[in-house]
Scaffold this motif. Structure first.
Motif, PDB file in Angstrom:
ATOM      1  N   ASP A 216      11.036   0.726 -11.779  1.00  0.00           N
ATOM      2  CA  ASP A 216      10.699   0.564 -10.362  1.00  0.00           C
ATOM      3  C   ASP A 216       9.979   1.813  -9.852  1.00  0.00           C
ATOM      4  N   VAL A 217       9.124   1.597  -8.847  1.00  0.00           N
ATOM      5  CA  VAL A 217       8.226   2.646  -8.379  1.00  0.00           C
ATOM      6  C   VAL A 217       8.475   2.959  -6.912  1.00  0.00           C
ATOM      7  N   LEU A 218       8.340   4.229  -6.569  1.00  0.00           N
ATOM      8  CA  LEU A 218       8.391   4.690  -5.185  1.00  0.00           C
ATOM      9  C   LEU A 218       7.028   5.288  -4.846  1.00  0.00           C
ATOM     10  N   CYS A 219       6.466   4.910  -3.702  1.00  0.00           N
ATOM     11  CA  CYS A 219       5.158   5.460  -3.341  1.00  0.00           C
ATOM     12  C   CYS A 219       5.014   5.527  -1.828  1.00  0.00           C
ATOM     13  N   SER A 220       4.218   6.492  -1.389  1.00  0.00           N
ATOM     14  CA  SER A 220       3.839   6.601   0.014  1.00  0.00           C
ATOM     15  C   SER A 220       2.426   6.074   0.163  1.00  0.00           C
ATOM     16  N   LEU A 221       2.190   5.304   1.216  1.00  0.00           N
ATOM     17  CA  LEU A 221       0.881   4.704   1.457  1.00  0.00           C
ATOM     18  C   LEU A 221       0.256   5.393   2.664  1.00  0.00           C
ATOM     19  N   LYS A 222      -0.821   6.116   2.416  1.00  0.00           N
ATOM     20  CA  LYS A 222      -1.492   6.901   3.441  1.00  0.00           C
ATOM     21  C   LYS A 222      -2.714   6.153   3.970  1.00  0.00           C
ATOM     22  N   HIS A 223      -3.045   6.340   5.240  1.00  0.00           N
ATOM     23  CA  HIS A 223      -4.157   5.632   5.892  1.00  0.00           C
ATOM     24  C   HIS A 223      -3.983   4.120   5.734  1.00  0.00           C
ATOM     25  N   PHE A 224      -2.758   3.663   5.926  1.00  0.00           N
ATOM     26  CA  PHE A 224      -2.391   2.262   5.721  1.00  0.00           C
ATOM     27  C   PHE A 224      -2.903   1.415   6.887  1.00  0.00           C
ATOM     28  N   ALA A 225      -3.756   0.444   6.586  1.00  0.00           N
ATOM     29  CA  ALA A 225      -4.315  -0.432   7.633  1.00  0.00           C
ATOM     30  C   ALA A 225      -4.167  -1.891   7.230  1.00  0.00           C
ATOM     31  N   ILE A 226      -4.035  -2.747   8.221  1.00  0.00           N
ATOM     32  CA  ILE A 226      -3.996  -4.197   7.998  1.00  0.00           C
ATOM     33  C   ILE A 226      -5.054  -4.822   8.888  1.00  0.00           C
ATOM     34  N   ILE A 227      -6.131  -5.319   8.276  1.00  0.00           N
ATOM     35  CA  ILE A 227      -7.208  -5.976   9.020  1.00  0.00           C
ATOM     36  C   ILE A 227      -7.067  -7.471   8.779  1.00  0.00           C
ATOM     37  N   THR A 228      -6.741  -8.227   9.818  1.00  0.00           N
ATOM     38  CA  THR A 228      -6.413  -9.635   9.676  1.00  0.00           C
ATOM     39  C   THR A 228      -7.472 -10.513  10.335  1.00  0.00           C
ATOM     40  N   TYR A 229      -7.817 -11.593   9.643  1.00  0.00           N
ATOM     41  CA  TYR A 229      -8.763 -12.587  10.160  1.00  0.00           C
ATOM     42  C   TYR A 229      -8.051 -13.928  10.301  1.00  0.00           C
ATOM     43  N   ALA A 230      -8.368 -14.645  11.366  1.00  0.00           N
ATOM     44  CA  ALA A 230      -7.873 -16.005  11.572  1.00  0.00           C
ATOM     45  C   ALA A 230      -9.036 -16.960  11.391  1.00  0.00           C
ATOM     46  N   VAL A 231      -8.916 -17.863  10.427  1.00  0.00           N
ATOM     47  CA  VAL A 231     -10.005 -18.791  10.112  1.00  0.00           C
ATOM     48  C   VAL A 231      -9.434 -20.199   9.946  1.00  0.00           C
ATOM     49  N   PRO A 232     -10.273 -21.236  10.092  1.00  0.00           N
ATOM     50  CA  PRO A 232      -9.784 -22.615   9.948  1.00  0.00           C
ATOM     51  C   PRO A 232      -9.048 -22.827   8.636  1.00  0.00           C
ATOM     52  N   SER A 233      -7.941 -23.549   8.716  1.00  0.00           N
ATOM     53  CA  SER A 233      -7.050 -23.700   7.567  1.00  0.00           C
ATOM     54  C   SER A 233      -7.715 -24.354   6.363  1.00  0.00           C
ATOM     55  N   GLU A 234      -8.741 -25.192   6.593  1.00  0.00           N
ATOM     56  CA  GLU A 234      -9.371 -25.879   5.459  1.00  0.00           C
ATOM     57  C   GLU A 234     -10.092 -24.928   4.506  1.00  0.00           C
ATOM     58  N   ARG A 235     -10.373 -23.722   4.948  1.00  0.00           N
ATOM     59  CA  ARG A 235     -11.061 -22.771   4.072  1.00  0.00           C
ATOM     60  C   ARG A 235     -10.174 -22.265   2.940  1.00  0.00           C
ATOM     61  N   PHE A 236      -8.883 -22.521   3.036  1.00  0.00           N
ATOM     62  CA  PHE A 236      -7.957 -22.056   2.002  1.00  0.00           C
ATOM     63  C   PHE A 236      -7.631 -23.131   0.966  1.00  0.00           C
ATOM     64  N   GLN A 237      -8.228 -24.283   1.085  1.00  0.00           N
ATOM     65  CA  GLN A 237      -7.923 -25.382   0.165  1.00  0.00           C
ATOM     66  C   GLN A 237      -8.234 -24.993  -1.275  1.00  0.00           C
TER      67      GLN A 237
ATOM     68  N   ASP B 144      -2.533   5.435  -2.272  1.00  0.00           N
ATOM     69  CA  ASP B 144      -1.232   5.694  -2.881  1.00  0.00           C
ATOM     70  C   ASP B 144      -1.096   7.198  -3.078  1.00  0.00           C
ATOM     71  N   VAL B 145      -0.108   7.806  -2.440  1.00  0.00           N
ATOM     72  CA  VAL B 145       0.174   9.220  -2.675  1.00  0.00           C
ATOM     73  C   VAL B 145       1.612   9.343  -3.172  1.00  0.00           C
ATOM     74  N   ASP B 146       1.841  10.293  -4.039  1.00  0.00           N
ATOM     75  CA  ASP B 146       3.175  10.486  -4.628  1.00  0.00           C
ATOM     76  C   ASP B 146       3.676   9.210  -5.307  1.00  0.00           C
ATOM     77  N   PHE B 147       2.756   8.483  -5.945  1.00  0.00           N
ATOM     78  CA  PHE B 147       3.112   7.270  -6.687  1.00  0.00           C
ATOM     79  C   PHE B 147       3.853   7.704  -7.951  1.00  0.00           C
ATOM     80  N   THR B 148       5.133   7.344  -8.057  1.00  0.00           N
ATOM     81  CA  THR B 148       5.926   7.844  -9.168  1.00  0.00           C
ATOM     82  C   THR B 148       7.126   6.941  -9.436  1.00  0.00           C
ATOM     83  N   SER B 149       7.856   7.236 -10.482  1.00  0.00           N
ATOM     84  CA  SER B 149       9.078   6.495 -10.791  1.00  0.00           C
ATOM     85  C   SER B 149      10.108   6.709  -9.692  1.00  0.00           C
ATOM     86  N   ALA B 150      10.798   5.635  -9.332  1.00  0.00           N
ATOM     87  CA  ALA B 150      11.862   5.726  -8.331  1.00  0.00           C
ATOM     88  C   ALA B 150      13.184   6.142  -8.955  1.00  0.00           C
ATOM     89  N   VAL B 151      13.195   6.293 -10.278  1.00  0.00           N
ATOM     90  CA  VAL B 151      14.442   6.540 -10.995  1.00  0.00           C
ATOM     91  C   VAL B 151      14.420   7.849 -11.775  1.00  0.00           C
TER      92      VAL B 151
END
Length: 287
Positions: free
Chosen positions: A46-67, A96-103
């Motif tokens: 298992d891995v432990l990591c810090s996520l820097k400059h973490f962003a979530i850019i979300t789009y809403a589009v008609p559901s049929e585009r995911f078929q 990913d910063v300080d990406f390393t083993s959690a154990v």
């Protein structure tokens, strides 16, 4: 806690009673406290990591585009916007910063990464989760997830140029660039003192934040075409709203999910300067 036990716990405590597997999904009020689970003690690889400059850019589009994008076992988790059922897809860049083993004592790695995920429901458990289209990773360690575990991870040169105001914790500049044959991308964001969330289709901001920031299980189609799944853990993400200046995500336009002309008009943008994730490995092969 193994994946099956985790799902049993989730199913008994967190299934939204308004899920209708034959039709649309009504997004009702959720409280984050009902979705926070105890961190399973890491073990093995298992891995432990810090996520820097973490962003979530979300789009809403008609559901049929995911078929045809994910198996019939999964249902698109939709929101109603102006009378139309819309699916949500997010682009999630970070370092990913300080990406390393959690154990165990282990070297720490730093690498740029961008994830592409669709919000879905697992109809076998009722759990809200994400479907991963794939990931670009800027590191030689890509060989492990790509070839050992057959994950849909791809090489990319990811660079960030960000200015964070240390006094107010807001980004005066946020630029990300990914050079990749699979998913070239460019992104420019900025933040202001305004801290107002706008989540059309949800009863309140907290309900939307649970939806967008707290899926802990992901599914994906492995490179050998088998179905895979993984789990993560994190505490509440302390995201704030941001404004998109410009964006170009080649993968989204190539797949016809979000047209180039739509990519400068996201549903929502969220940022957190840094957070910490636990990733439970190895991923599980389902079929």
């Amino acid at each position: 806690m193994d994946i099956l036990k985790f799902k049993d716990v989730y199913k008994s405590k967190h299934i939204n009673k308004t899920v209708n597997f034959q039709g649309s999904v009504v997004q009702e009020s959720r409280k984050l406290k009902d979705y926070l689970i105890e961190r399973t003690k890491p073990k093995g690889i298992d891995v432990l990591c810090s996520l820097k400059h973490f962003a979530i850019i979300t789009y809403a589009v008609p559901s049929e585009r995911f078929q045809g994008i994910f198996p019939e076992r999964f249902q698109l988790d939709t929101v109603e916007i102006e009378g139309q059922q819309m699916g949500l897809i997010s682009v999630v860049p970070f370092i990913d910063v300080d990406f390393t083993s959690a154990v165990f004592p282990f070297p720490k790695f730093t690498m740029g990464q961008t994830n592409y995920r669709i919000y879905i429901i697992d109809t076998e458990t009722g759990e809200r989760c994400v479907w991963f289209l794939g990931t670009t990773l800027d590191s030689w360690t890509l060989a492990v997830p790509r070839y050992l575990w057959n994950l849909p991870w791809h090489a990319g040169k990811v660079s960030f140029d960000c200015i964070l105001n240390e006094e107010n914790g807001l980004y005066e500049k946020y630029h990300m660039e990914t050079v990749s044959d699979w998913a070239a991308a460019s992104l420019d964001l900025v933040q202001s003192e305004s801290n107002i969330f706008n989540f059309t289709g949800f009863p309140d901001a907290e309900s939307a934040l649970v939806f967008l920031t707290h899926p802990l299980t992901g599914f994906y189609r492995r490179r050998d075409h088998k179905l895979g799944t993984y789990r993560v853990w994190h505490k509440e993400l302390e995201v704030k709203p941001a404004k998109l200046i410009s964006a170009n995500f080649k993968l989204l336009s190539d797949l016809g999910i979000v047209k180039v002309s739509e990519q400068n008009k996201p549903y929502n943008v969220l940022i957190e300067p840094i957070n910490e994730f636990t990733i439970y490995l190895p991923p599980t092969v389902i079929e």
